[in-house]
Design an enzyme around this catalytic site. Structure first.
Site, PDB file in Angstrom:
ATOM      1  N   SER A  99       0.764  -0.811   0.162  1.00 30.18           N
ATOM      2  CA  SER A  99      -0.075  -0.348   0.301  1.00 30.18           C
ATOM      3  C   SER A  99       1.094   1.060  -0.168  1.00 30.18           C
ATOM      4  O   SER A  99       2.316   1.627   0.441  1.00 30.18           O
ATOM      5  CB  SER A  99      -0.850  -0.158   1.597  1.00 30.18           C
ATOM      6  N   LYS A 100       0.098   2.409   0.266  1.00 24.16           N
ATOM      7  CA  LYS A 100       1.349   3.713  -0.183  1.00 24.16           C
ATOM      8  C   LYS A 100       1.618   3.480   1.273  1.00 24.16           C
ATOM      9  O   LYS A 100       3.079   4.715   0.757  1.00 24.16           O
ATOM     10  CB  LYS A 100       0.056   5.186  -0.195  1.00 24.16           C
ATOM     11  N   ARG A 101       1.550   2.952   2.540  1.00 22.31           N
ATOM     12  CA  ARG A 101       2.270   3.614   3.123  1.00 22.31           C
ATOM     13  C   ARG A 101       4.071   3.026   2.942  1.00 22.31           C
ATOM     14  O   ARG A 101       4.952   3.692   3.891  1.00 22.31           O
ATOM     15  CB  ARG A 101       1.977   2.634   4.616  1.00 22.31           C
TER      16      ARG A 101
END
Length: 507
Positions: free
Chosen positions: A273-275
Site C-alpha cells: 500500500s501507499k505506506r
RNA sequence: GGCGGUAUCGUCUAGGGGACUAGGACGGAGCCCUCUCAAGGCUCAAACACGGGUUCGAAUCCCGUUACCGCUACCA
C-alpha cells in the site's frame, strides 16, 4: 458515458503476435486462449495490477492467444476517467498491448440484467425483498450473538401468491442466487484442486434492487461474452470463484480455466500500500526505471523460469513463460533489487532505445534541450554510453551528466576538502597539468593518457595524485568516468577552461 | 468467529524422495581489478516454521499445530 471517449483515444496499435510456441508445453491450452486484464479505474495502475496484467499478457503471447482489456467501471462513485487514462498509460509504458478494443463493463448493464432475468426464468435465482437496511440489522444482530451471518432464504420460501402481490405492488427486490447442495471446485492453474462446500457459500445477490449487477455477476457475464478461456487474477479472488462457477453453470456457459496469482506485499509482509512508498507504476517511471526492468522484476515476483535465470528481455520472458513456473506464495516488493535489475537493463538495452528515455529527463532537469542534444548526436551517445554503466536509474544518468552539460560547475565541498586540501599544492599541480595538457596535440584518450602518466612519473607521483585533483577541477566531483574519458567528453577548450577556473578558485 | 490460501537465507528464489555439506540473485562483510565511482571477478555470514507420520531414505508426500495473508456486502 464519459469513459467511452477515452476508449477511442487510447485504442492501441495491434502488437505483432508471437507465433504459438512449438515447445511441447504440457500446460498448453487446447484452443486459442483468450485472457483479459480487468482493472477498476479507481486510482492509478498499481504494481500488483501491472503484474497481473503482465502474466495475462505473457500467457497470451507465449501461447499465441489474445490479451484483452476490460475496464470495470460499474462502481460509478469510485471510477473516473483520469484513472482509466492512467491505467492505459501505465500499460502502454510497459508495452503490455491489448488486442481488441477496450471493453467497458458499464456499457453492458443491459446484458447483465438480462442474464439475471434468464436465471430467474430458469429458477437459478429468486427474488429477495429484504432491504439492505434489514440485512444490515440482521447481520449486526448475528454478530452480537457471535454467530456467522448467513442469509436465511426467507424470501425463497415466500408463497407464489405473496411474491406476485409484492411484485404487483412494485416492491423493490434484488435477485439472489439459490446456491445448490454439493461442492464447487476447480483445478486452479497455480494451486491445483480447490473446493468449497456449497453450504459455506451464502445465497449471494446477483442483481441489486435497482437492476444493476453485483461484481460477480458482471464479471461472469462479461467473461462469457468476451469468450475468456483463462481467468488469471489475484488470489484475493479465490473465494469469489465458486460463486462465479455457479453462475457459469446457471447461465449454461462453458467454464474457463482459473489461475490465481499471489499478492505482492510490502516489506512488513502486509498487502502493498501507499505506506510502503511508491505503488503506482508511474512512480517508477518517474524515478527512472526502465519498463523492461520493471517487467523483468515483476515477472520474477511470482514466477520463475526455473534454474538461476534472472535477467531477461521481454521476448525472452515470452519464450520462457510457463504457467507451471507460477508461484503460490506472496512476494515482498524489494526496491533495492528492482534498482539493481534496472542497472542491469541500463547496460543491456540498445543505446538507441535508451536515448529516448534519457533525453526527456535531461530536458526536464533543465540540463539540455532536445535541439542542443541533437546538434551533436555522436558526442551525446558516447556520453550516455559512458554514464550508464555506473547508473541504476535514468535519474542517476541525469545527475552524472551535469558536469558535461553545464557551462559552469560548482565544487562539491567534500571533493574540495579531500582532493584540494592543500590549496597551494593542488594549484601548482593543476598548473603543471594544464601546461602538459595544452601541449598534447591530439585530444584523444590514447594521446592524453601517456602524457599525464609521464607527468606523474617525472614528478615522482602516483598517477592518482594527478588524476584526483584534476577530476575535481573538471567535474567538481570525486566520482566520474575514467579521467581521460572525461577530458575527451569535455573537449580541449572546455577542459582547459575548467582548469583555469579551478586555478582562479584556489588562488 | 467461519471458510479458503500460503510457509526454503533479511528479501526474490532453485529444489518436485537419495545428485543437499540445500544452489543462484539482491542486500551485508571482505578481497581482487583500478585514477575515483560504478561495472566485473572471488570469498564469507545467512534458510528448509514446529510436531507427528509414510519410507531403507523427506526441504520434497500425508496429517496436525502455529504464523501470516485473503474472503466473509444490494464494494470491486
Amino acid at each position: 458515458m464519459t469513459e467511452m471517449s477515452v476508449a477511442a483515444a487510447a485504442a492501441p496499435s495491434a502488437a505483432p503476435r508471437t507465433a504459438p510456441s512449438p515447445a511441447p508445453d504440457r500446460y498448453a491450452p487446447a484452443g486459442r486462449p483468450r485472457l483479459r486484464f480487468a482493472p477498476s479505474p479507481t486510482g492509478y495502475l498499481h504494481v500488483g495490477g501491472a503484474r497481473t496484467a503482465l502474466f495475462n499478457w505473457l500467457y497470451a503471447r507465449h501461447f499465441g492467444g489474445d490479451f484483452l482489456l476490460r475496464v470495470e467501471d460499474t462502481d460509478k462513485a469510485r471510477s473516473n476517467e483520469a484513472s482509466t487514462r492512467a491505467i492505459f498509460e501505465g500499460l502502454e509504458w510497459l508495452g503490455l498491448t491489448w488486442d481488441e478494443p477496450v471493453v467497458y463493463q458499464g456499457a453492458n448493464v443491459a446484458r447483465h440484467a438480462d442474464d439475471g432475468a434468464r436465471m430467474l426464468a430458469a429458477g437459478a435465482v429468486y427474488r429477495c425483498f429484504c432491504t439492505a437496511e434489514e440485512l444490515d440489522e440482521r447481520r449486526a444482530a448475528a454478530h452480537a450473538r457471535h454467530e456467522t451471518f448467513t442469509y436465511d432464504r426467507r424470501c425463497d420460501r415466500l408463497a407464489p401468491a405473496e411474491i406476485a402481490r409484492l411484485v404487483a405492488a412494485g416492491t423493490p427486490y434484488a435477485l439472489r442466487f439459490r446456491v445448490p447442495e454439493g461442492t464447487t471446485g476447480w483445478n486452479d492453474l497455480v494451486h491445483g484442486e480447490i473446493a468449497f462446500p456449497n453450504k459455506d457459500i451464502d445465497d449471494f445477490v446477483v442483481l441489486r434492487s435497482d437492476g444493476t449487477p453485483v461484481y460477480n455477476m458482471a464479471v461472469v457475464s462479461d467473461d462469457i461474452a468476451m469468450r475468456i478461456t483463462l481467468v488469471m487474477r489475484g488470489d484475493d479472488h479465490i473465494s469469489n470463484t465458486p460463486k462465479q462457477i455457479l453462475l457459469y453453470h446457471a447461465l449454461g456457459a462453458p467454464l474457463p480455466e482459473f489461475a490465481h496469482l499471489p499478492m505482492i506485499h510490502g516489506t512488513d509482509g502486509k498487502k502493498l500500500s501507499k505506506r510502503h512508498g511508491a505503488t503506482a507504476v508511474a512512480d517508477y517511471q518517474n524515478q527512472g526505471i526502465l519498463p523492461t526492468a520493471m517487467l523483468n522484476f515483476l515477472a520474477l515476483l511470482g514466477w520463475s523460469p526455473g534454474g538461476d535465470r534472472e535477467i531477461m528481455t521481454v521476448p525472452e520472458m515470452v519464450k520462457l513463460f510457463s504457467p507451471d513456473g507460477l508461484l503460490r506464495k506472496a512476494a515482498i516488493f524489494d526496491l533495492q533489487k528492482l534498482e539493481w535489475m534496472n542497472g542491469q537493463h541500463l547496460s543491456l538495452i540498445a543505446l538507441d532505445d535508451l536515448l529516448p528515455r534519457v533525453v526527456p529527463a535531461l530536458v526536464a532537469a533543465g540540463l539540455a534541450t532536445t535541439e542542443s542534444l541533437a546538434a551533436r548526436p555522436d558526442w551525446f551517445r558516447a556520453l550516455i554510453d559512458l554514464l550508464r554503466v555506473r547508473a541504476r536509474t535514468v535519474l542517476d544518468i541525469v545527475r552524472q551528466a551535469e558536469p558535461y552539460l553545464r557551462d559552469v560547475i560548482g565544487y562539491d565541498p567534500e571533493a574540495v576538502a579531500k582532493q584540494w586540501k592543500d590549496r597551494e599544492g593542488a594549484a601548482s599541480l593543476l598548473a603543471l597539468t594544464r601546461t602538459k595538457l595544452a601541449g598534447v596535440t591530439e585530444w584523444t584518450t590514447a594521446a592524453l593518457e601517456p602524457a599525464l602518466r609521464e607527468l606523474a612519473e617525472s614528478r615522482g607521483l602516483t598517477a592518482g595524485k594527478i588524476f584526483q585533483p584534476l577530476r575535481v577541477a573538471l567535474t567538481g566531483l570525486t566520482v566520474s568516468p575514467g579521467i581521460f574519458d572525461v577530458l575527451v567528453m569535455l573537449g580541449r577548450d572546455r577542459s582547459l577552461a575548467r582548469i583555469d577556473a579551478a586555478l582562479a578558485y584556489l588562488r
